[in-house]
Scaffold this active site. Structure first.
Site, PDB file in Angstrom:
ATOM      1  CG  ASN A 176      46.681  59.646 -28.677  1.00 24.49           C
ATOM      2  OD1 ASN A 176      47.291  59.260 -29.662  1.00 24.49           O
ATOM      3  ND2 ASN A 176      46.941  59.169 -27.468  1.00 24.49           N
TER       4      ASN A 176
ATOM      5  CG  ASP B  19      44.913  59.730 -24.292  1.00 31.07           C
ATOM      6  OD1 ASP B  19      44.062  59.388 -23.447  1.00 31.07           O
ATOM      7  OD2 ASP B  19      45.587  58.915 -24.943  1.00 31.07           O
TER       8      ASP B  19
ATOM      9  CG  ASP C 254      44.256  54.147 -30.907  1.00 28.61           C
ATOM     10  OD1 ASP C 254      44.807  55.251 -31.076  1.00 28.61           O
ATOM     11  OD2 ASP C 254      44.708  53.289 -30.123  1.00 28.61           O
ATOM     12  CG  HIS C 255      42.945  58.413 -29.086  1.00 28.34           C
ATOM     13  ND1 HIS C 255      42.567  58.604 -27.774  1.00 28.34           N
ATOM     14  CD2 HIS C 255      43.955  57.506 -29.060  1.00 28.34           C
ATOM     15  CE1 HIS C 255      43.312  57.830 -26.994  1.00 28.34           C
ATOM     16  NE2 HIS C 255      44.166  57.164 -27.750  1.00 28.34           N
TER      17      HIS C 255
ATOM     18  CD  GLU D 252      50.069  57.113 -27.964  1.00 29.95           C
ATOM     19  OE1 GLU D 252      50.921  56.213 -27.995  1.00 29.95           O
ATOM     20  OE2 GLU D 252      48.850  56.917 -28.114  1.00 29.95           O
TER      21      GLU D 252
ATOM     22  CG  ASP E 276      40.990  61.212 -26.327  1.00 31.53           C
ATOM     23  OD1 ASP E 276      42.217  61.372 -26.419  1.00 31.53           O
ATOM     24  OD2 ASP E 276      40.400  60.148 -26.589  1.00 31.53           O
TER      25      ASP E 276
ATOM     26  CG  ASN F 122      45.472  56.799 -21.295  1.00 37.87           C
ATOM     27  OD1 ASN F 122      44.851  56.054 -22.056  1.00 37.87           O
ATOM     28  ND2 ASN F 122      46.688  57.254 -21.585  1.00 37.87           N
TER      29      ASN F 122
END
Length: 258
Positions: free
Chosen positions: A7, A149, A249-250, A34, A220, A151
């Protein structure tokens, strides 16, 4: 053969980092989530110059998924069939890989915001529709990888604070049940097929020194079908890109097959 998922939290911002990572880690295929850009803005030329063809499902500002591959891509499906959704969240393609045809599904799973919200209800509907898609895809393509991802932190060990965050978003029993339902279709969590360091995470909040303090979540994932599982030799999280200036941030997750 290596397949990765990442991501990137805006491909337009992170494209130089993606290209640098691919140069250092020439994986066979990379699933991106994303993208946050429309299809007409997708950087096909830059990726082709790096040796990668790509198929994408873009969306301005939000969402967006793509599969980058060093091998021919075919039989592309965009989003979940028969599930009316304006959000660009799923793309599937068959890789003409050195190991033979391999079906790759890339998903940017719904965040859900918080339990009880409309967005959470949408997440649960979306997860059920995805299960139906994966079931059909497995019937047609026994050699299958589902990456992205998710989530969802599927177990307590996938969260830096499992008690404090219990039944909050990414940690709810309902989300975890859907993750288990995907496994029950005949998929395995490739990361958990191997001994891994404790407190292994793939996402860290930008705030409050989340990465520096390792206050993260493993959300992930790469799931592999029964037919593919015997060929899987490794799965790891590459934390290095999270140390970049202006990182996503991933972190990427990398699967090795064969």
């Amino acid at each position: 053969m290596k397949i990765a998922t990442w991501n990137v939290n805006s491909l337009s911002v992170r494209l130089p980092q993606v290209l640098a990572w691919l140069a250092a880690n020439p994986v066979d295929a990379l699933c991106l989530q994303e993208l946050k850009l429309s299809d007409d803005k997708f950087p096909h030329a830059a990726l082709q110059a790096a040796g990668y063809d790509a198929v994408a499902l873009g969306q301005k500002t939000y969402n967006g998924v793509a599969i980058l591959s060093r091998h021919r891509l075919g039989a592309v499906v965009r989003n979940i069939p028969d599930f009316g959704d304006e959000q660009a969240r799923v793309i599937a393609a068959t890789l003409d890989s050195p190991l033979g045809p391999l079906r790759l599904l890339n998903g940017y799973f719904v965040n859900g915001q918080e339990p009880g919200s409309e967005k959470f209800a949408y997440k649960l509907r979306w997860l059920q529709a995805l299960q139906d898609m994966v079931r059909a895809e497995l019937a047609a393509h026994p050699r299958l990888v589902l990456a992205g991802d998710f989530n969802v932190a599927p177990q307590d060990r996938d969260s830096y604070d499992p008690e404090g965050l219990r039944e909050t978003i990414h940690h709810t029993s309902a989300e975890r049940a859907h993750f288990q339902a995907l496994l029950a279709l005949g998929l395995a969590d490739a990361f958990r097929m191997f001994e891994q360091p404790e407190k292994s995470y793939s996402w860290w909040d930008y705030r409050m020194l989340g990465f520096q303090k390792n206050r993260g979540l493993r959300i992930d994932h790469i799931l592999v079908s029964v037919a593919l599982r015997p060929a899987v030799t490794a799965c790891m999280i590459d934390r290095a890109p999270r140390k970049n200036p202006q990182p996503s941030d991933h972190a990427p997750v990398v699967l090795t097959v064969g």
